[in-house]
Design a protein around this motif. Structure first.
Motif, mmCIF file in Angstrom:
data_model
loop_
_atom_site.group_PDB
_atom_site.id
_atom_site.type_symbol
_atom_site.label_atom_id
_atom_site.label_comp_id
_atom_site.label_asym_id
_atom_site.label_seq_id
_atom_site.Cartn_x
_atom_site.Cartn_y
_atom_site.Cartn_z
ATOM 1 N N THR A 6 86.943 36.309 -98.905
ATOM 2 C CA THR A 6 86.004 35.304 -99.399
ATOM 3 C C THR A 6 86.016 34.081 -98.499
ATOM 4 O O THR A 6 84.959 33.531 -98.160
ATOM 5 C CB THR A 6 86.361 34.906 -100.846
ATOM 6 O OG1 THR A 6 86.339 36.078 -101.656
ATOM 7 C CG2 THR A 6 85.390 33.888 -101.392
ATOM 8 N N TRP A 7 87.187 33.642 -98.090
ATOM 9 C CA TRP A 7 87.317 32.483 -97.212
ATOM 10 C C TRP A 7 86.604 32.719 -95.889
ATOM 11 O O TRP A 7 85.888 31.860 -95.384
ATOM 12 C CB TRP A 7 88.792 32.174 -96.994
ATOM 13 C CG TRP A 7 89.049 30.914 -96.239
ATOM 14 C CD1 TRP A 7 89.053 29.648 -96.740
ATOM 15 C CD2 TRP A 7 89.359 30.797 -94.850
ATOM 16 N NE1 TRP A 7 89.345 28.748 -95.738
ATOM 17 C CE2 TRP A 7 89.538 29.425 -94.565
ATOM 18 C CE3 TRP A 7 89.505 31.723 -93.814
ATOM 19 C CZ2 TRP A 7 89.852 28.964 -93.303
ATOM 20 C CZ3 TRP A 7 89.825 31.247 -92.550
ATOM 21 C CH2 TRP A 7 89.993 29.886 -92.300
ATOM 22 N N ASP A 10 82.756 32.737 -96.401
ATOM 23 C CA ASP A 10 82.219 31.380 -96.537
ATOM 24 C C ASP A 10 82.072 30.694 -95.186
ATOM 25 O O ASP A 10 81.263 29.783 -95.031
ATOM 26 C CB ASP A 10 83.110 30.527 -97.440
ATOM 27 C CG ASP A 10 83.058 30.959 -98.894
ATOM 28 O OD1 ASP A 10 82.133 31.716 -99.253
ATOM 29 O OD2 ASP A 10 83.952 30.541 -99.658
ATOM 30 N N ARG A 11 82.846 31.114 -94.212
ATOM 31 C CA ARG A 11 82.827 30.510 -92.881
ATOM 32 C C ARG A 11 82.246 31.465 -91.849
ATOM 33 O O ARG A 11 82.638 31.452 -90.675
ATOM 34 C CB ARG A 11 84.245 30.116 -92.480
ATOM 35 C CG ARG A 11 84.751 28.945 -93.293
ATOM 36 C CD ARG A 11 86.252 28.966 -93.412
ATOM 37 N NE ARG A 11 86.730 27.904 -94.268
ATOM 38 C CZ ARG A 11 86.739 27.973 -95.597
ATOM 39 N NH1 ARG A 11 86.282 29.035 -96.211
ATOM 40 N NH2 ARG A 11 87.176 26.972 -96.322
#
Length: 85
Positions: A6-7, A10-11
């Motif tokens: 997920t991290w 998001d990036r």
């Protein structure tokens, strides 16, 4: 792995800093090896999220190798070769 995936998602439009990349490669490799040693099935380890994270780190590694001139011995490929033994 889901949190890491997920991290990274998001990036998606941002490149990882070389230090972030090295640390994430170490974390993913260690997690994979530790769970494999504990007897977690390959079908569980090689989940869709793991493949997504692995592909992103491999892509970032290739980009960093071209941009920075090398990763000084840290590579996602190492984990593939070590797991075959």
């Amino acid at each position: 792995m889901n949190l890491l995936g997920t991290w990274l998602t998001d990036r998606m439009d941002l490149q990882l800093h070389l230090y972030q990349l090295k640390i994430l490669i170490r974390v993913v490799k260690k997690k994979y090896r530790d769970f494999r040693l504990q007897g977690v099935l390959d079908s569980t380890l090689n989940s869709k999220m793991y493949e997504t994270v692995r592909n992103r780190l491999t892509l970032e590694e290739a980009t960093a190798s071209v941009r920075e001139g090398g990763m000084q011995g840290i590579s996602m490929r190492d984990s593939d070769e070590d797991d075959d033994n």
